[in-house]
Every structure is written in structure tokens, then in C-alpha cells.
Write an enzyme that holds these catalytic residues in place. Structure first.
Site, PDB file in Angstrom:
ATOM      1  N   ALA A 268       0.824  -1.187  -0.027  1.00 16.02           N
ATOM      2  CA  ALA A 268       0.169  -0.039  -0.141  1.00 16.02           C
ATOM      3  C   ALA A 268       0.810   1.377  -0.203  1.00 16.02           C
ATOM      4  O   ALA A 268       0.306   2.356  -0.599  1.00 16.02           O
ATOM      5  CB  ALA A 268      -0.834  -0.249   1.254  1.00 16.02           C
ATOM      6  N   ASP A 314      28.608  26.636 -29.440  1.00 13.19           N
ATOM      7  CA  ASP A 314      29.408  27.167 -30.792  1.00 13.19           C
ATOM      8  C   ASP A 314      29.151  28.549 -31.108  1.00 13.19           C
ATOM      9  O   ASP A 314      27.858  29.151 -30.685  1.00 13.19           O
ATOM     10  CB  ASP A 314      29.268  25.979 -31.706  1.00 13.19           C
ATOM     11  N   ASP A 598      27.832  20.940 -34.399  1.00 17.76           N
ATOM     12  CA  ASP A 598      27.165  20.448 -35.465  1.00 17.76           C
ATOM     13  C   ASP A 598      28.156  19.627 -36.403  1.00 17.76           C
ATOM     14  O   ASP A 598      27.624  19.002 -37.310  1.00 17.76           O
ATOM     15  CB  ASP A 598      26.737  21.670 -36.200  1.00 17.76           C
ATOM     16  N   ASP A 602      32.512  17.658 -33.050  1.00 17.02           N
ATOM     17  CA  ASP A 602      31.901  17.830 -32.099  1.00 17.02           C
ATOM     18  C   ASP A 602      31.267  16.566 -31.432  1.00 17.02           C
ATOM     19  O   ASP A 602      31.032  16.593 -29.948  1.00 17.02           O
ATOM     20  CB  ASP A 602      30.815  18.700 -32.079  1.00 17.02           C
ATOM     21  N   THR A 697      -8.214   6.757  -8.492  1.00 18.14           N
ATOM     22  CA  THR A 697      -8.552   8.357  -8.374  1.00 18.14           C
ATOM     23  C   THR A 697      -7.389   9.167  -8.438  1.00 18.14           C
ATOM     24  O   THR A 697      -7.437  10.424  -8.829  1.00 18.14           O
ATOM     25  CB  THR A 697      -9.297   8.213  -7.271  1.00 18.14           C
ATOM     26  N   ASP A 698      -6.150   8.690  -7.922  1.00 19.91           N
ATOM     27  CA  ASP A 698      -5.198   9.756  -7.760  1.00 19.91           C
ATOM     28  C   ASP A 698      -4.153   9.867  -8.977  1.00 19.91           C
ATOM     29  O   ASP A 698      -3.406  10.891  -9.331  1.00 19.91           O
ATOM     30  CB  ASP A 698      -4.154   9.551  -6.678  1.00 19.91           C
TER      31      ASP A 698
END
Length: 868
Positions: A268, A314, A598, A602, A697-698
Site C-alpha cells: 500500500a 558554438d 554541429d 563535436d 482516483t489519484d
């Protein structure tokens, strides 16, 4: 930068002798292709789908739930066990789908090597698939071609090569005879013939890609923090379960019944909805980022962005537009300032009328002595050929000059292409010489260079790239003379200063980073003065004005960390190895590092950084593969937006964690009272009721809290840098929200009993009366959680300050929660399984007070905390 000598091929390819003028024969090329394989970069084998799915089903927290479900079945509660298993499976499938979709969306971006290459086979120029290139092939390289393999340059005709994907250097390099040009670079201008020396995995491109994949990705802050939260919750749940087992034995309950009861309590207390809610929150954050032009490849990266404390960015294409633009034209008669418009030639230049004709002549001469042009392609203006010459073409057109019309009226009769030694280019048209070039290669040959030196110094100090433009009239018999004879006694027309303009809004993005206490460093392969100028323009350069070249970085990592751990530092002329060291050095100082890139170079740094960010438009496939985040618009401002979303996601995780823990306190309270009374007070809630609260419900309100949009204050606060589960959160959940909800819950339980005739000291009823009282307690918890959901939207403000309806998903969630409460109470078969019934009037009225009581207690707590 090109390599100064020819590379030897890798072990997987043969030595490449100088190819014959006829190139390879088709049969020999086929033999080599069969022997050594195609010219491709092998992609890493994708992880099997079943393995990916298994990882989502059997991580630590899932294993804990599997064990809990198994124990529930052994304890005689099969419904509970099956419900837990369903939660695990659904969450695993959802997480797998999100990761799978993100990976495949990123894979669609992959396209590095070209499809075609022009080679000489059997003495004839032939276009072939680039995958079919072999060592020894004789390749013809032309302006605009991307180089498909490592090649040795055998003939060079005014050839310049853009090596930015490997070196980060945005200015094309002049190619020289005997050098090696590498796969992935491309020819900007001129042409060349070359011999293929390495293909596929033997190329430098492949070597860097392997270096990238060799890196080990660090665990994200969220992964580590969730591990900590799960560990704490697991210890608490098992400890409380053990406590109740011992207590049950001490008060005389049979050993077997006590053991089953303890298992129920432990199960629980496990928040079964935690992982689905975390996954949903990350997915929603990723979807919001996608709408803001940021593609998340790994869900955990959403939160990692919120933890970022240092961005290494960059320059070219991220802080700038990656478009050269003329911004300054000096002439002996005066200076004209030009507004940055990138490559868009449709915006007319507004300058002093007295200077207009002079500046127009500068523009005309400059563009006539150029090859590059600006073209409209794929929905945007871009450079065709050399970016500098494209900028000159744009200048001329913005001045109202049509270069194509001028060429038609005054066709070129002679042309002297740009030469690395002369560093200038000229043409002859209509008995006039048009010339442009580097200032130091032009000014000495000009008759009227007074004042040019001062103008050149001024432009260079601001980081502009400067081109000198000159002309002269020629005698009729001069047309056959050499370039050296013609390029003298020139009339200097002017100096043209150009730059790669900063992106609009990047200065505000930098300011937002500082407001958010995120440090920013420019890490670029460009020239230091160019980097300094851009950094100054966008407000990045720190108060110490620190600009360092890569070769001056300390070799000692601790000294490197001391040097670069400052906001606004600029590091230029950087190498791939330097980027790796920078990422490690900053991480050693406790920073969460975001690294942009890019190019292929890199990749390793993107892999090592906590959050690797690749460019979607201009980036390479290696960079995208290594990255966690791909910027679809290549814009630094998008990084700031992503950081905001990341912080919002972290705040959302704290919101629903508070919400879950509050519920756990209310669920645990009946067991505590039962234990303290020695079993005299009956349980107000049973184990199945607790589970129905957790996943019935939660769950939806918790998901709605995970979808809370970023608030204004997220970027006005420092990076969270704190645990998800800290003292403040625990106090609020346990001592404020949870305690209030528990008090109303038990009040509803006892008032329901009183309403049915029970009095203090008399035996507790059982059967239907106890089921009605239990229904009252259950209703109080659900209604209390309605108020709790709104309270948890913010840690410091009254929820009404955010607007009660601004989170529409939460409105939907609480509506569904009320409908489920009605079903749990009124649907008799389901209510009987849970052991409850609709409450009587007294119990229901008491339960209705749960939501306002929780909101009141939360408001008082916030006022007290804010006053402190």
C-alpha cells in the site's frame, strides 16, 4: 585546415598508388569494392526491440513492484497483485513507445555523405554512387561537391575547401597540391582532381565517429534522483511493513495473518503511479519542446536541461545566422553602415545619397570579381559558393545592382581566379580591371590608400572580415598582359567589412541565462577576434573580457577547470580533444554541462556532456547521433526555452511527488491507529481501497500536475540543484497536507459511526455499518486530494493566483476523479470487493470539508514560509 601531407589508408584498405590518367578500370574497381567493402560509415547496430522493452519492464523500481505484486498474490490478494502487474506493463510500454519514437524521429535527420561522386573510370568521367568509391579512384571535385572519402589532391585549380564539420573553422581553406582532403568536407570554389586514399571506416570521419561511440554517457540527474527516491521509498515501505508485522505478533495476532497484513501495508505504501506519472511528465515536456523547435532524443534529457548550470556553445550557426553579411563599407568619401539581413537581397540599403553612387561602384566591382552568389532554395536564401562572395552579391543587389545584367552588357574578357599566394581575384571587362582581395594584398598596389589603414584597423578591431575593392582603366593593348602587370596602379574604391550576424534575440537569451544563473561560454573553432566581436555584440563576453585560444589552454585538467569556470569566457581555435577536456573539467567542478555542436568533430564532446545539443539544419549525422537534443532551428534561444521546459518538468515531478506522498500519509493513518489501539479500532481503509486510491482516483490528477506549463519564475531562479525529495517537500507532504487530510479522513470515519448510533467506549460495529464508515473515510481522502491537487500546483503561492482553470487537464482530471468516486461507492459489486458502501449523511458532510481544509492548511503554511 587541410592536412599537409597525404594520409596513409587504414588497415581495411590497400595502399593507393598514383592512379593513371585514365583512372581505374571498371573491373578493378569492382574487385576492390568486393574485397574491401562499400564506402559507408557503419551505423551502430540498433538495440533489439525486445531488449529495449525489457529495460523498461525490469529496472530497479519496476522490479520492486514485480516483487510487491508477487507477494500480494502469495498473501491471498490476487486482485492487488494483478493490478500492480498491469501498472508495470502499461508504464513500460508507454516509456518504450516514447523512446522509440524519439529515436526514429532523430534517425530521419541522418544524411551525411552524398549519394553521388564524379570519377574517371576507363578513361571516361562517370557519376557513381558515393558508396561505390574505392581506394585508387580518380575523383573530379568541383565547386559545391561534398567530398565522399579521404583523397590526395593531385591537381588544384583555385580550390578552397570548407572543413568546418571537422575543424569548426568557418572560413574555407585554400587547397594545396599534395594535401589530403577529408570525407565530409566540401569544395567551396574552384576544382581539383584527387586520388582516393581511404574509404569507409578508414577515413578520418569514421575515426572521430568511433571516438564518439566509445564515450560512455553519464547518468542523467533525473535518473540518479529517481533512484534515490525509489531507494528511500523502498526502505520506508519495508521498514513500516516490518514494524507492523512485529506489532501484530506482539498484540497476539497469528504469525501468518500478521505476515500477510505486513505485506499488504508495504504494498500500500509503494506509489504505484509514480513511474507512469514521471514518464508522462517527461513525454509532455518533450512534446512542448518539440513545439518550440527542440527534438528530444532521450526522455530523461528533458529534466537534465533543467539542471544545466553551464552551456558551452558554438558560434557559427548557433549564436549567429551562419550567413556572411556586409555591415560596413568605407570609401575615401565616407563610410556607409549596412543593416544585417543575412543572405536576403530583397531589402534595399538606405544610405546617404551623397555616398550612394560611390558605394554602388564598390558593390559592382566586388561582385564582378567574385563567383559566389546568393540563391533562394528550400524556402530560404543561402550561399552558393564562397559565403564571402555570396555576401558581396547580396550587397550589390541590395544597392539596386543586377550583376547578371551587368555581365550581359559588359562580358568578362579575362579572369584571374583567386590564388592563395596572390590572395586576390580580378577580371577584365570593357577595358577595365575589377579586383577584390585581402587588404594587405591590395592596398600596396593602390595609388590612393590614404586613410585606408585607419579604417582597416577600426574594422578589424570589431571582428569584421575585410575585403579591399579596387579598379583601373586599361589600355587596349593591356588586355593580353599578365595578372602581375595588370594588378598595379590601382584606384582604391573602398573597404568592405562583413560578419556573420548574430541571431535575433540571442542577446536576450544570453541575459535569460544569466538571470537563471546558468553560465555560458563560447567554444568555437573561429578566429579569436571574430569570436570576441560576436561575443561583445550579443552581451556574452564577461567582465574580465577573457578570450583564449585553444593552444593556450593549460594541459593540467585542474588548472583548466579553474580557468574556464567563469561566465562569458570565449575559447577560440578549439580542437575536438579540447572540447572533450572542457566538458570533463567543468563536470569535475560539479557543473551539469550542455554542449552544442554541429560537426563530426563535436561528436565526442556531445557524448561526454551531460546534455549534448546538435544542430538540426546544419549538423552532421554523427553530431545528431551523439546528442540528447536536436535544435530544429539551430537557434541558441531554443536552448534557453528548453532549459525553461526542463526546470518546469523538475518542478512538475516535485508537484506530483508531493501529491503522491500526501495520499500515502492518509492511506497509512488507519493502519497506525489500528496498531496503536492494539487492533481495537477497526481499519478505516483496507489494502484494496488503498490501491484503488493509488491507481484509480489519484493517477489522473498527478498526470495533470505533470503537465503543468512553465511558470514565469522558472527562469528567474537558480538551477534547482536539489533533491526531488528534500526536507521541505517531506514536511509539506507529511506535516501539513497529509496530516490535514488524515484528520478529516478519520473525522469522517468516526462521525459516520456516530451518525449510526455508535458511542465512544462501545464496541465498534461491523458489516454494513463499518462499510459505510469506511466509505466516508474513502470519500474524505478522494475529496481531500482534489484540494491537494490544486495546492500542489505551486510551492509558494495561493493556487488561485495561477487561475483555477489555467490547467485544463487538471479540471478534466478532478472531474473524472469525482466520477470514479461515485463508481467506487455506488457500483455495488465493485464497492463490495473494496469493502465499502456509500457513506451516511454525517460521514459525507464531514468528507466534504477535506478539500477546503487542505487548501486552508496549505495557505497558512505558505504564508508562514514566505514570511520567514
Amino acid at each position: 585546415m587541410l592536412h599537409s601531407r597525404v594520409r596513409k589508408p587504414g588497415r581495411s584498405t590497400p595502399e593507393a598508388p598514383s592512379p593513371p590518367a585514365r583512372g581505374l578500370s571498371s573491373s578493378e574497381a569492382a574487385r576492390r569494392l568486393s574485397q574491401y567493402g562499400p564506402n559507408i560509415l557503419p551505423r551502430p547496430l540498433p538495440k533489439p526491440i525486445l531488449l529495449q522493452l525489457g529495460e523498461q519492464m525490469f529496472h530497479f523500481f519496476a522490479m520492486m513492484l514485480w516483487v510487491a505484486g508477487g507477494l500480494a498474490i502469495l498473501a491471498g490478494m490476487p486482485q492487488l497483485g494483478v493490478a500492480i502487474f498491469v501498472v508495470i506493463i502499461l508504464n513500460g510500454i508507454f516509456a518504450f513507445i516514447q523512446e522509440y519514437r524519439a529515436e526514429h524521429a532523430a534517425e530521419r535527420l541522418h544524411e551525411m555523405l552524398p549519394r553521388k561522386a564524379l570519377v574517371i573510370r576507363d578513361g571516361t568521367p562517370t557519376e557513381i554512387n558515393a558508396d561505390d568509391l574505392v581506394v585508387g579512384d580518380l575523383v573530379i571535385l568541383q565547386s559545391g561537391d561534398r567530398i565522399s572519402a579521404d583523397v590526395a589532391l593531385l591537381e588544384v585549380h583555385n580550390c578552397t575547401i570548407d572543413t568546418s564539420v571537422l575543424t569548426g573553422e568557418s572560413v574555407p581553406s585554400a587547397a594545396k597540391l599534395g594535401e589530403t582532403a577529408f570525407a565530409g568536407t566540401f569544395v567551396v570554389e574552384g576544382e581539383a582532381k584527387a586520388s582516393v586514399t581511404s574509404t569507409g571506416m578508414a577515413t578520418r570521419l569514421a575515426h572521430i565517429a568511433q571516438l564518439t561511440r566509445a564515450g560512455r554517457r553519464p547518468r542523467s540527474p533525473l535518473a540518479m534522483e529517481l533512484h534515490r527516491v525509489v531507494r528511500v521509498i523502498a526502505v520506508l515501505a519495508m521498514s513500516i511493513g516490518a514494524f507492523f508485522f512485529l506489532l501484530a505478533v506482539l498484540i497476539g495476532i497469528r504469525f501468518s495473518e500478521g505476515f500477510l497484513f505486513a505485506i499488504g501495508v508495504t504494498v500500500a505504501l509503494v506509489p504505484e503511479g509514480l513511474l507512469p506519472t514521471v514518464t508522462l511528465s517527461l513525454a509532455m515536456g518533450a512534446q512542448r519542446m518539440a513545439r518550440r523547435e527542440a527534438l528530444v532524443r532521450r526522455l530523461e534529457s528533458v529534466e537534465t536541461l533543467g539542471s544545466t548550470t553551464f552551456i558551452c556553445t558554438d558560434k557559427t550557426g548557433t549564436l549567429t545566422l551562419n550567413q556572411m553579411s556586409v555591415v560596413d563599407v568605407w570609401t575615401p568619401a565616407g563610410t556607409a553602415r549596412i543593416e544585417n539581413r543575412g543572405y536576403d537581397p530583397t531589402h534595399r540599403v538606405e544610405i546617404d545619397p551623397d555616398l550612394e553612387k560611390i558605394v554602388q561602384e564598390v558593390g559592382l566591382v566586388a561582385v564582378r570579381a567574385s563567383n559566389g552568389r546568393a540563391v533562394f532554395k528550400e524556402g530560404r536564401w543561402m550561399a552558393l559558393g564562397d559565403p564571402t562572395e555570396a555576401a558581396l552579391d547580396v550587397l550589390a543587389r541590395r544597392l539596386g545592382i543586377d550583376p547578371d545584367e551587368d555581365i550581359r552588357l559588359r562580358p568578362t574578357s579575362r579572369k584571374f581566379p583567386f590564388d592563395p599566394q596572390r590572395r586576390r581575384m580580378s577580371i577584365v571587362a570593357d577595358n577595365r580591371l575589377y579586383l577584390k582581395g585581402a587588404p594587405d594584398a591590395v592596398l600596396p598596389y593602390c595609388k590612393n590608400n590614404e586613410g585606408a589603414g585607419a579604417a582597416l584597423t577600426r574594422m578589424a578591431a570589431t571582428g569584421l572580415r575585410v575585403i579591399a575593392v579596387a579598379a583601373r582603366r586599361l589600355e587596349a593593348d593591356a588586355i593580353h598582359k599578365s595578372a602581375e602587370e595588370l594588378e598595379k596602379d590601382l584606384v582604391l574604391l573602398g573597404l568592405v567589412g562583413m560578419q556573420d550576424p548574430p541571431r535575433l534575440g540571442v542577446d536576450k537569451a544570453i541575459a535569460s541565462c544569466r538571470l537563471a544563473q546558468v553560465r555560458v561560454a563560447m567554444v568555437t573553432g573561429d578566429h579569436p577576434e571574430t569570436a570576441r566581436a560576436i561575443a561583445r555584440q550579443i552581451g556574452l563576453l564577461g567582465p574580465e573580457q577573457v578570450v583564449i585560444e585553444g593552444h593556450n589552454l593549460p594541459s593540467d585538467d585542474s588548472q583548466l577547470a579553474d580557468l574556464i569556470d567563469q561566465d562569458g569566457i570565449v575559447i577560440s581555435r578549439i580542437s575536438p580533444e579540447d572540447k572533450l577536456r572542457i566538458a570533463r573539467a567543468l563536470q569535475s567542478r560539479g557543473h551539469v554541462v550542455a554542449m552544442t555542436g554541429d560537426g563530426v568533430n563535436d561528436g565526442p564532446a556531445l557524448e561526454k556532456a551531460d546534455i549534448g545539443i546538435a544542430m538540426g539544419r546544419s549538423g552532421t549525422d554523427v553530431a545528431r547521433e551523439a546528442a540528447d537534443l536536436v535544435l530544429l532551428d539551430d537557434n541558441f534561444a531554443t536552448i534557453v526555452a528548453a532549459i525553461e521546459e526542463g526546470r518546469a518538468t523538475f518542478a512538475n515531478v516535485r508537484r506530483f511527488l508531493t501529491y503522491h506522498l500526501t495520499d500515502n500519509i492518509a492511506e497509512l493513518t488507519p493502519f497506525v491507529l489500528w496498531a496503536l489501539s492494539g487492533g481495537t479500532i477497526p481499519l478505516a481503509l483496507g489494502v484494496l481501497q488503498v490501491l484503488s486510491l493509488d491507481i484509480g482516483t489519484d493517477l489522473l490528477p498527478a498526470v495533470a500536475l505533470g503537465a503543468e506549463a512553465p511558470h514565469v519564475h522558472h527562469l528567474q531562479q537558480p538551477p534547482h540543484g536539489k533533491h526531488l525529495l528534500d526536507k521541505g517537500l517531506l514536511f509539506r507532504a507529511f506535516a501539513v497536507l497529509g496530516l490535514t487530510e488524515s484528520c478529516v479522513e478519520m473525522s469522517a470515519f468516526f462521525l459516520a459511526l456516530v451518525g449510526m448510533g455508535w458511542r465512544l467506549g462501545s464496541p465498534f460495529p461491523s458489516g454494513s455499518k463499518l462499510a459505510m464508515a469506511s466509505g466516508a473515510a474513502f470519500s474524505a481522502v478522494v475529496i481531500g486530494q482534489l484540494g491537494n491537487a490544486f495546492a500542489c500546483r505551486t510551492e509558494s503561492k495561493w493556487p488561485g493566483a495561477l487561475g483555477w482553470t489555467t490547467n485544463r487537464l487538471l479540471i478534466f482530471a478532478v472531474t473524472v476523479e469525482l466520477l470514479m468516486l461515485f463508481a467506487f461507492l455506488e457500483f455495488e459489486p465493485l464497492a463490495r470487493i473494496l469493502g465499502q458502501a456509500p457513506p451516511n449523511r454525517a460521514g459525507f458532510i464531514a468528507a466534504l470539508f477535506a478539500a477546503p481544509a487542505v487548501l486552508l492548511a496549505d495557505s497558512l503554511h505558505k504564508c508562514w514560509r514566505n514570511s520567514g
